[in-house]
Design a protein around this motif. Structure first.
Motif, PDB file in Angstrom:
ATOM      1  N   TYR A  32       3.421  -3.691  -2.509  1.00  0.00           N
ATOM      2  CA  TYR A  32       3.237  -2.240  -2.430  1.00  0.00           C
ATOM      3  C   TYR A  32       2.882  -1.901  -0.998  1.00  0.00           C
ATOM      4  N   LEU A  34       2.513   1.177   2.170  1.00  0.00           N
ATOM      5  CA  LEU A  34       2.234   2.590   2.407  1.00  0.00           C
ATOM      6  C   LEU A  34       2.271   2.873   3.910  1.00  0.00           C
ATOM      7  N   SER A  93      -0.418  -4.076   0.053  1.00  0.00           N
ATOM      8  CA  SER A  93      -1.325  -4.640  -0.945  1.00  0.00           C
ATOM      9  C   SER A  93      -0.517  -5.366  -2.013  1.00  0.00           C
ATOM     10  N   TRP A  95       0.025  -5.160  -5.806  1.00  0.00           N
ATOM     11  CA  TRP A  95      -0.163  -4.028  -6.730  1.00  0.00           C
ATOM     12  C   TRP A  95      -1.204  -4.292  -7.804  1.00  0.00           C
ATOM     13  N   THR A  97      -3.542  -6.341  -8.066  1.00  0.00           N
ATOM     14  CA  THR A  97      -4.878  -6.653  -7.567  1.00  0.00           C
ATOM     15  C   THR A  97      -5.154  -5.748  -6.376  1.00  0.00           C
ATOM     16  N   GLY A  98      -4.720  -4.511  -6.511  1.00  0.00           N
ATOM     17  CA  GLY A  98      -4.660  -3.618  -5.345  1.00  0.00           C
ATOM     18  C   GLY A  98      -5.987  -3.078  -4.892  1.00  0.00           C
ATOM     19  N   ASN A  99      -7.004  -3.912  -4.911  1.00  0.00           N
ATOM     20  CA  ASN A  99      -8.279  -3.439  -4.437  1.00  0.00           C
ATOM     21  C   ASN A  99      -8.425  -3.610  -2.938  1.00  0.00           C
ATOM     22  N   GLN A 100      -7.480  -4.275  -2.303  1.00  0.00           N
ATOM     23  CA  GLN A 100      -7.614  -4.461  -0.868  1.00  0.00           C
ATOM     24  C   GLN A 100      -6.282  -4.142  -0.204  1.00  0.00           C
ATOM     25  N   PHE A 101      -6.304  -3.142   0.664  1.00  0.00           N
ATOM     26  CA  PHE A 101      -5.145  -2.771   1.443  1.00  0.00           C
ATOM     27  C   PHE A 101      -5.312  -3.342   2.842  1.00  0.00           C
TER      28      PHE A 101
ATOM     29  N   PHE B  33     -13.614   2.722  -1.568  1.00  0.00           N
ATOM     30  CA  PHE B  33     -13.476   1.655  -0.578  1.00  0.00           C
ATOM     31  C   PHE B  33     -14.229   2.023   0.690  1.00  0.00           C
ATOM     32  N   TYR B  35     -14.056   0.943   4.783  1.00  0.00           N
ATOM     33  CA  TYR B  35     -13.296   0.258   5.819  1.00  0.00           C
ATOM     34  C   TYR B  35     -14.023   0.427   7.154  1.00  0.00           C
ATOM     35  N   PHE B  45     -10.838  -3.860   5.763  1.00  0.00           N
ATOM     36  CA  PHE B  45     -11.526  -3.761   4.482  1.00  0.00           C
ATOM     37  C   PHE B  45     -12.933  -4.329   4.559  1.00  0.00           C
ATOM     38  N   TYR B  48     -15.254  -2.806  -2.033  1.00  0.00           N
ATOM     39  CA  TYR B  48     -14.545  -1.999  -3.016  1.00  0.00           C
ATOM     40  C   TYR B  48     -15.387  -1.848  -4.274  1.00  0.00           C
ATOM     41  N   THR B  98      -6.897   1.857  -9.484  1.00  0.00           N
ATOM     42  CA  THR B  98      -6.680   0.672  -8.671  1.00  0.00           C
ATOM     43  C   THR B  98      -5.222   0.570  -8.241  1.00  0.00           C
ATOM     44  N   GLY B  99      -5.030   0.294  -6.976  1.00  0.00           N
ATOM     45  CA  GLY B  99      -3.695   0.051  -6.464  1.00  0.00           C
ATOM     46  C   GLY B  99      -2.948   1.283  -6.016  1.00  0.00           C
ATOM     47  N   LEU B 102      -4.766   5.516  -1.122  1.00  0.00           N
ATOM     48  CA  LEU B 102      -6.131   5.852  -0.770  1.00  0.00           C
ATOM     49  C   LEU B 102      -6.185   7.199  -0.078  1.00  0.00           C
TER      50      LEU B 102
END
Lengths: 113, 113
Positions: A32, A34, A93, A95, A97-101, B33, B35, B45, B48, B98-99, B102
């Protein structure tokens, strides 16, 4: 270790022409992606996204292309306008487990009137 | 509120001082989140939350950094015994789930002298 890379710190384009911003990633698990736009003294604002099941997503003047085999994505802005002048960040990320971009270092776009 | 709100906008701290940075996410956003963005870099990051649960704090650079979100809405990032290398813009972001993309606040610019 930078997992998302934007190798061009800056780009200048004439108004009305196409702006192409590039981004490379190293983690093949990313699915994913962005693009964010950031004006000075403001937080990044979401611009457009694409999931790995697609190779293109279009929204008005903005189109994002994804080449999974090359681990490369690009943002095309057509036609470029002076108001597009900003710093552009790509982010990636996983998707589900998309807690971290993970963000690139940004490309500063200047559109010359 | 209409967007993510962060306060203070600017914070100057003497080395060794404790600071607390506040984030008010978009109402109804489950994920929050933090950052850190150093000059010329992309956002990195820190941590979260999903509701009040801190699910990932792997990005916190040291045990001097602490974040909480006790009621699942407002969050505070606390930095104890600040050091010069802590100088950066601290960005808070929230998302509906999630995912998903943001939404960022304008950030708190921390300068440690």
């Amino acid at each position: 270790d930078q997992q998302v890379k934007q190798n061009s710190p800056s780009l200048s384009v004439q108004e009305g022409r196409i702006s192409i911003l590039n981004c490379d990633y190293t983690n093949s698990m990313f699915d994913y992606f962005l693009w964010y736009k950031k004006y000075p003294a403001e937080g990044p604002t979401f611009l457009i996204s694409i999931s790995s099941i697609k190779d293109k997503n279009e929204d008005g003047r903005f189109t994002v292309f994804l080449n999974k085999s090359a681990k490369h994505l690009s943002l095309h802005i057509v036609p470029s306008q002076p108001g597009d002048s900003a710093v552009y960040f790509c982010a990636a990320s996983v998707w589900n487990t998309g807690n971290q971009f993970y963000f690139g270092t940004g490309t500063s776009l200047t559109v010359i009137p | 509120g209409a967007g993510v709100s962060q306060s203070p906008r600017y914070k100057v701290a003497k080395r060794g001082q404790d600071v607390a940075l506040r984030c008010d996410p978009i109402s109804g956003h489950v994920s929050l989140f933090w950052y850190q963005q150093a000059l010329g870099q992309g956002p990195e990051f820190l941590t979260y939350f999903q509701n009040e649960a801190q699910l990932d704090k792997s990005g916190l650079p040291s045990d001097r950094f602490f974040a909480e979100r006790p009621e699942g809405s407002v969050s505070t990032l606390k930095i104890q015994r600040t050091q010069q290398e802590d100088s950066a813009v601290y960005l808070c972001a929230s998302s509906l789930a999630t995912g998903r993309e943001l939404f960022f606040g304008s950030g708190t610019q921390l300068s440690v002298l």
